[in-house]
Each structure stands twice: as C-alpha cells, then as structure tokens.
Scaffold this motif. Structure first.
Motif, PDB file in Angstrom:
ATOM      1  N   LEU A 186       0.856  -1.185   0.000  1.00  0.00           N
ATOM      2  CA  LEU A 186       0.000   0.000   0.000  1.00  0.00           C
ATOM      3  C   LEU A 186       0.890   1.234   0.000  1.00  0.00           C
ATOM      4  O   LEU A 186       1.858   1.301   0.765  1.00  0.00           O
ATOM      5  CB  LEU A 186      -0.896   0.043   1.251  1.00  0.00           C
ATOM      6  N   VAL A 187       0.604   2.208  -0.836  1.00  0.00           N
ATOM      7  CA  VAL A 187       1.345   3.466  -0.838  1.00  0.00           C
ATOM      8  C   VAL A 187       0.757   4.365   0.252  1.00  0.00           C
ATOM      9  O   VAL A 187      -0.469   4.547   0.333  1.00  0.00           O
ATOM     10  CB  VAL A 187       1.275   4.164  -2.204  1.00  0.00           C
ATOM     11  N   ALA A 188       1.627   4.908   1.103  1.00  0.00           N
ATOM     12  CA  ALA A 188       1.191   5.738   2.228  1.00  0.00           C
ATOM     13  C   ALA A 188       1.880   7.099   2.174  1.00  0.00           C
ATOM     14  O   ALA A 188       2.849   7.299   1.441  1.00  0.00           O
ATOM     15  CB  ALA A 188       1.497   5.036   3.551  1.00  0.00           C
ATOM     16  N   ALA A 189       1.374   8.024   2.984  1.00  0.00           N
ATOM     17  CA  ALA A 189       1.871   9.405   2.984  1.00  0.00           C
ATOM     18  C   ALA A 189       2.967   9.582   4.021  1.00  0.00           C
ATOM     19  O   ALA A 189       2.786  10.253   5.026  1.00  0.00           O
ATOM     20  CB  ALA A 189       0.728  10.379   3.244  1.00  0.00           C
ATOM     21  N   GLY A 190       4.109   8.977   3.809  1.00  0.00           N
ATOM     22  CA  GLY A 190       5.237   9.140   4.714  1.00  0.00           C
ATOM     23  C   GLY A 190       5.288   8.064   5.771  1.00  0.00           C
ATOM     24  O   GLY A 190       4.281   7.438   6.121  1.00  0.00           O
ATOM     25  N   GLY A 191       6.492   7.827   6.303  1.00  0.00           N
ATOM     26  CA  GLY A 191       6.689   6.761   7.270  1.00  0.00           C
ATOM     27  C   GLY A 191       5.907   6.942   8.552  1.00  0.00           C
ATOM     28  O   GLY A 191       5.399   5.970   9.119  1.00  0.00           O
ATOM     29  N   GLN A 192       5.808   8.186   9.039  1.00  0.00           N
ATOM     30  CA  GLN A 192       5.090   8.430  10.293  1.00  0.00           C
ATOM     31  C   GLN A 192       3.618   8.051  10.152  1.00  0.00           C
ATOM     32  O   GLN A 192       3.036   7.414  11.038  1.00  0.00           O
ATOM     33  CB  GLN A 192       5.227   9.897  10.692  1.00  0.00           C
ATOM     34  N   THR A 193       3.022   8.405   9.028  1.00  0.00           N
ATOM     35  CA  THR A 193       1.630   8.041   8.780  1.00  0.00           C
ATOM     36  C   THR A 193       1.473   6.531   8.676  1.00  0.00           C
ATOM     37  O   THR A 193       0.511   5.947   9.209  1.00  0.00           O
ATOM     38  CB  THR A 193       1.133   8.709   7.490  1.00  0.00           C
ATOM     39  N   ALA A 194       2.406   5.877   7.983  1.00  0.00           N
ATOM     40  CA  ALA A 194       2.342   4.423   7.835  1.00  0.00           C
ATOM     41  C   ALA A 194       2.454   3.727   9.181  1.00  0.00           C
ATOM     42  O   ALA A 194       1.736   2.755   9.463  1.00  0.00           O
ATOM     43  CB  ALA A 194       3.443   3.946   6.891  1.00  0.00           C
ATOM     44  N   LEU A 195       3.344   4.202  10.044  1.00  0.00           N
ATOM     45  CA  LEU A 195       3.489   3.600  11.370  1.00  0.00           C
ATOM     46  C   LEU A 195       2.242   3.823  12.216  1.00  0.00           C
ATOM     47  O   LEU A 195       1.812   2.932  12.958  1.00  0.00           O
ATOM     48  CB  LEU A 195       4.717   4.179  12.073  1.00  0.00           C
ATOM     49  N   THR A 196       1.655   4.997  12.108  1.00  0.00           N
ATOM     50  CA  THR A 196       0.422   5.278  12.849  1.00  0.00           C
ATOM     51  C   THR A 196      -0.698   4.340  12.406  1.00  0.00           C
ATOM     52  O   THR A 196      -1.413   3.764  13.250  1.00  0.00           O
ATOM     53  CB  THR A 196      -0.005   6.740  12.619  1.00  0.00           C
ATOM     54  N   THR A 197      -0.853   4.172  11.106  1.00  0.00           N
ATOM     55  CA  THR A 197      -1.856   3.240  10.580  1.00  0.00           C
ATOM     56  C   THR A 197      -1.604   1.833  11.090  1.00  0.00           C
ATOM     57  O   THR A 197      -2.534   1.119  11.507  1.00  0.00           O
ATOM     58  CB  THR A 197      -1.825   3.251   9.045  1.00  0.00           C
ATOM     59  N   THR A 198      -0.348   1.410  11.085  1.00  0.00           N
ATOM     60  CA  THR A 198      -0.004   0.046  11.481  1.00  0.00           C
ATOM     61  C   THR A 198      -0.328  -0.216  12.944  1.00  0.00           C
ATOM     62  O   THR A 198      -0.937  -1.251  13.283  1.00  0.00           O
ATOM     63  CB  THR A 198       1.486  -0.210  11.215  1.00  0.00           C
ATOM     64  N   LEU A 199       0.049   0.689  13.830  1.00  0.00           N
ATOM     65  CA  LEU A 199      -0.227   0.450  15.252  1.00  0.00           C
ATOM     66  C   LEU A 199      -1.723   0.462  15.534  1.00  0.00           C
ATOM     67  O   LEU A 199      -2.211  -0.316  16.364  1.00  0.00           O
ATOM     68  CB  LEU A 199       0.492   1.491  16.116  1.00  0.00           C
ATOM     69  N   ARG A 200      -2.457   1.316  14.852  1.00  0.00           N
ATOM     70  CA  ARG A 200      -3.913   1.317  15.032  1.00  0.00           C
ATOM     71  C   ARG A 200      -4.520  -0.002  14.577  1.00  0.00           C
ATOM     72  O   ARG A 200      -5.496  -0.480  15.150  1.00  0.00           O
ATOM     73  CB  ARG A 200      -4.543   2.471  14.256  1.00  0.00           C
ATOM     74  N   ALA A 201      -3.924  -0.583  13.535  1.00  0.00           N
ATOM     75  CA  ALA A 201      -4.465  -1.825  12.996  1.00  0.00           C
ATOM     76  C   ALA A 201      -4.133  -3.031  13.872  1.00  0.00           C
ATOM     77  O   ALA A 201      -4.927  -3.974  13.958  1.00  0.00           O
ATOM     78  CB  ALA A 201      -3.919  -2.062  11.588  1.00  0.00           C
TER      79      ALA A 201
END
Length: 478
Positions: free
Chosen positions: A177-192
């Motif tokens: 999945l293409v995400a908007a920067g590493g910080q956003t990707a990490l935030t999405t991941t921990l929420r998931a």
C-alpha cells in the motif's frame, strides 16, 4: 539557494514600502519591480505570493497587486477552559492515557535560529536533497495523462511494484500500500495491530516519534534493550511472555538512535520468537537508502525472509529526498493487509496522485542512482569528520558504535553529566543537539545525546559545531 535569498530580500523591501500605501492602494507593476530591483519576473512573482500569503497584499489577475485592507479587530476569544475537562475525562475502560507528547518529534523538525549549527536535524541538508531532480519529476508528472485524477486507493500499481521489488522475497505489488510518509504508515499500522490499552514492545532506546504514536493511540510502550547487534532475542522473548504483547516495533537496519544493525544470527530468532508469541513484527526500514559508501552489501529486509506474514514492513522515500517528499509503502501478507488498507482509506483516502506520479518519475530517472551515490559518499565523509572531531576535541564522549549508514551518531556523556544542562549549554554555544531522554520509554541508563551530520551544510560546519560542543562541555564541567 541564491534565488530563495533574492525572494526573501525583495519581499522584505516590499514589506517595508507598504507603509507608504493606503489600504487598497495599487503596487507598481511586476515589470516595474523587475526593472527597479533588477531581479527576474519569477522572483517578483514569488515575493508577491509570499506577501499575499502573509495577508499583506492582494493579487488580482490582470489588475496587479494591492495593499490588503486591515483585518477587523478580533472579538472576545471565548472560554476554552472546558476543553481541559473534556480531553482529560476518563470515561473509557482504557488503562493508558492518550495524551500526546510531540516534543521528541519537534526537536528534529524545528529549524534552529540563524547561526546555530544544526546537529539535531532529521533530514538531509538542502544541498544534499535532489531538488532539481524532484522538480523535474514533479513537472513531468503533472503532464502525465490522468495525473490529476483519483488514484487507486492502494496506490499506483507501478509504484507499488517498485516498492515490492525493493523489499524482495515473496512480497509482490498486491501486498503493498502506498502511504503518505513513514510516520503516517506507522500510525496506521499500530492502530491496525493493537487495541487501546494494549502493550507494544519497542526497542530501547528508540525513535521518539514511535513512542508518541503509541501513546497517542492509548498503547503502553514496553522497552526491550538493544546493543550494537540490535535487539537482544532473549529479552524480547521474556518481554512477550511477561506482557502478552502482540506487536514488536523495530528498526533492524541502522537503528535510530544507536545505528545498530540486527546481526544475522538474531534475525531468524526475532521472527521465530514473534511467531511463537502469535505477534507481529513492525519493521521500520526508514534509512535503507542512506547507506554509507563503505558499508558493503546490506542485509535484506526482514519481510523478505518471512513466509508467514509475521512482518509488517514500512519503507519510505522521505529520508533520501526531502521532508516534503512524503511517499512511503506499507507491505503485509494475509488478512492484516485488508485491515491496514481500511484504516488508511478512512484516515487519508489516498496519497495525492501527482506526488505518486512524481515519485515514479524520480526513481525511474538516471538522476536517482546518481543522487544515491552522491549521498552515500557525502554521508561517509561527514560521519568520519564528526567521529574524528569528537575523538579529538571531546574524548570524554563515548561512541560505542559508529554506523555504516544513517545520518547520526549516538554518544554517551561522562557519568555525572547533567544531560539537560549540557544540551542547554550547547545551544548557548551555538550548536543544537538532541537529548537522549526522549528516546526511552522508561528511565534511561545514562546521559546521552544524538548528533546528526546530515542536516548541516558540510564538513567545515561539522568541525565548527564540535568545537562549540567542546566549549559547552567545558562550561558544564566547571
């Protein structure tokens, strides 16, 4: 750099001259400003745009620029004290408060005052950024057919394929999945991966932004110590057993802040321990493209060696390009991918297509490998300059590990040194450093600082910064 300076200079001169105009008064034409100040039309346009953004002028197409009318006086700001109760009221069963402390992140984002050597930066200095290549890529991307239409929610297929090839193993474009920067990707991941109140295992020390993400999500960060060979597997196994955690976040390559690389004999152990615990490993592969010239072959991402979907991989282009080039990738296998996709769509819809198209143009151009080679050589030179200067002028600082990648050194202060006092003294001496305390989720074992060599102009500035650092140390020691 000269163009930027000219824009700022012209904007300041026009700002001063605005006092001579009445509200609504017309400024000289762009052509007149070009002739009077002997600058380019582009400089005039950008200076006027800057003043318009500040609310000082109003530009009207075909008519010119006019002094803006003053804004009406603000009325009462109201009483917002009720928010303290609303934001703090404990009305949920969550056991961890969701207050957000962004101080550790802001340290690496804030621009220091003029004249201060920036040893606290988290991004490449503008002279190291591929500005021309990015500008050309963005220009070409904007002319691509459909460039301004809505992209696929998961990201452009070609860009997903490019990220997948970089990861290797069994990862394909369908798992990215293409995400908007590493910080956003990490935030999405921990929420998931973790519900509010759950423990999440993190390296100790670790990136303050990760601790901020976890705490903002109501998670409880549990530290697992690292050494120059990465996380210690036996302590990782103990932490899983003691906490029942189902997530471990790590940076196996050039870890922030220690620079450690997970040793070959530990890589399989980490995956095995997580698999037996029924847990995910979040691999933050944030600086793979900032390898130094003398590093040798790099280990593959953990995700490339994971057949069971244990690893959720996060990779980004930002560190190797610019803080504003926020394009990253999330890679995962199995049902978790759908959860990641759903959360990302709800939070951000998608990454703007022009930026994705620009990323494709950039990484597919001949300028991209040239840029990486240039940065690789420059970072090695800067690392060597900083480590040599520290050993010469500040032998009291311990450098337990000098990495072959990344953009910083992790130094331990002599026992008994007041970390906060030293950081403050350094700033007074004209050099900004990052304190070590924000990198720990529990009590730190020693006073430490992180020193970035990527955000400064060059090796001469590094030498001068270390000289100032030595003066600051003399101040706190006496």
């Amino acid at each position: 750099m000269q163009e930027r300076s000219s824009v700022g200079d012209l904007a300041e001169r026009l700002r001063q001259e605005l006092n001579r105009y009445s509200p609504g008064g017309k400024l000289p034409s762009s052509r007149a400003l070009v002739e009077r100040f002997r600058v380019s039309p582009v400089t005039v346009s950008r200076a006027l745009a800057q003043l318009a953004a500040e609310g000082l002028v109003v530009t009207r197409p075909g008519a010119g620029a006019f002094k803006a009318r003053p804004r009406p006086a603000l009325t009462s700001t109201g009483d917002t004290s009720w928010q303290e109760v609303a934001l703090s009221a404990d009305t949920s069963p969550e056991s961890v408060p969701r207050t957000v402390d962004a101080s550790g992140v802001l340290v690496s984002l804030a621009a220091p005052a003029p004249g201060v050597v920036e040893f606290n930066g988290g991004y490449l200095h503008p002279s190291l950024q591929p500005e021309r290549a990015m500008g050309a890529a963005l220009s070409r991307a904007g002319r691509r057919p459909g460039a301004w239409s809505r992209p696929p929610m998961e990201g452009l297929p070609e860009l997903r394929e490019w990220f997948a090839r970089g990861i290797g193993g069994a990862i394909g474009a369908a798992e990215v999945l293409v995400a908007a920067g590493g910080q956003t990707a990490l935030t999405t991941t921990l929420r998931a991966l973790a519900p509010p109140g759950a423990p999440v295992l993190v390296e100790s020390p670790t990136y303050p932004g990760m601790l901020a993400i976890a705490r903002a999500a109501g998670l409880r960060p549990v530290p697992v110590p690292v050494d120059p060979d990465g996380v210690k597997p036996e302590l990782l196994a103990d932490a899983f057993k003691a906490t029942g955690a189902r997530v471990f976040v790590c940076q196996p390559l050039f870890q922030n802040p220690t620079g450690a690389v997970l040793a070959p004999e530990r890589r399989g152990e980490v995956l095995r321990i997580a698999r037996e615990a029924g847990a995910f490993v979040v691999e933050d592969d944030f600086v793979r493209r900032l390898v130094h010239e003398d590093a040798g072959p790099l280990p593959r991402p953990l995700a490339a060696e994971d057949p069971d979907g244990v690893v959720v991989h996060v990779g980004s282009l930002t560190k190797a390009t610019s803080p504003s080039f926020r394009v990253s990738a999330l890679a995962a296998r199995g049902p978790v991918l759908e959860r990641l996709r759903a959360i990302q769509v709800v939070d951000t819809f998608f990454v703007p297509r022009p930026l994705q198209e620009a990323a494709l143009e950039l990484v597919g151009s001949p300028a991209w490998p040239r840029h990486l080679r240039t940065v690789s050589a420059e970072l090695k030179a800067r690392r060597d300059t900083m480590s040599a200067a520290l050993r010469l002028r500040l032998p009291e600082l311990a450098l337990p590990h000098v990495p072959f990648g990344g953009y910083h050194l992790w130094a331990r202060l002599p026992d008994g040194t007041d970390e906060s006092a030293f950081v403050a003294a350094a700033l007074r001496a004209g050099v900004a450093v990052t304190p070590g305390r924000p990198y720990y989720s529990a009590e730190p074992p020693a006073a430490q600082i992180r020193l970035s060599f990527a955000a400064v102009a060059g090796t001469e500035e590094i030498t001068e910064g270390v000289r100032r650092l030595a003066a600051a140390y003399d101040e706190v020691r006496t």
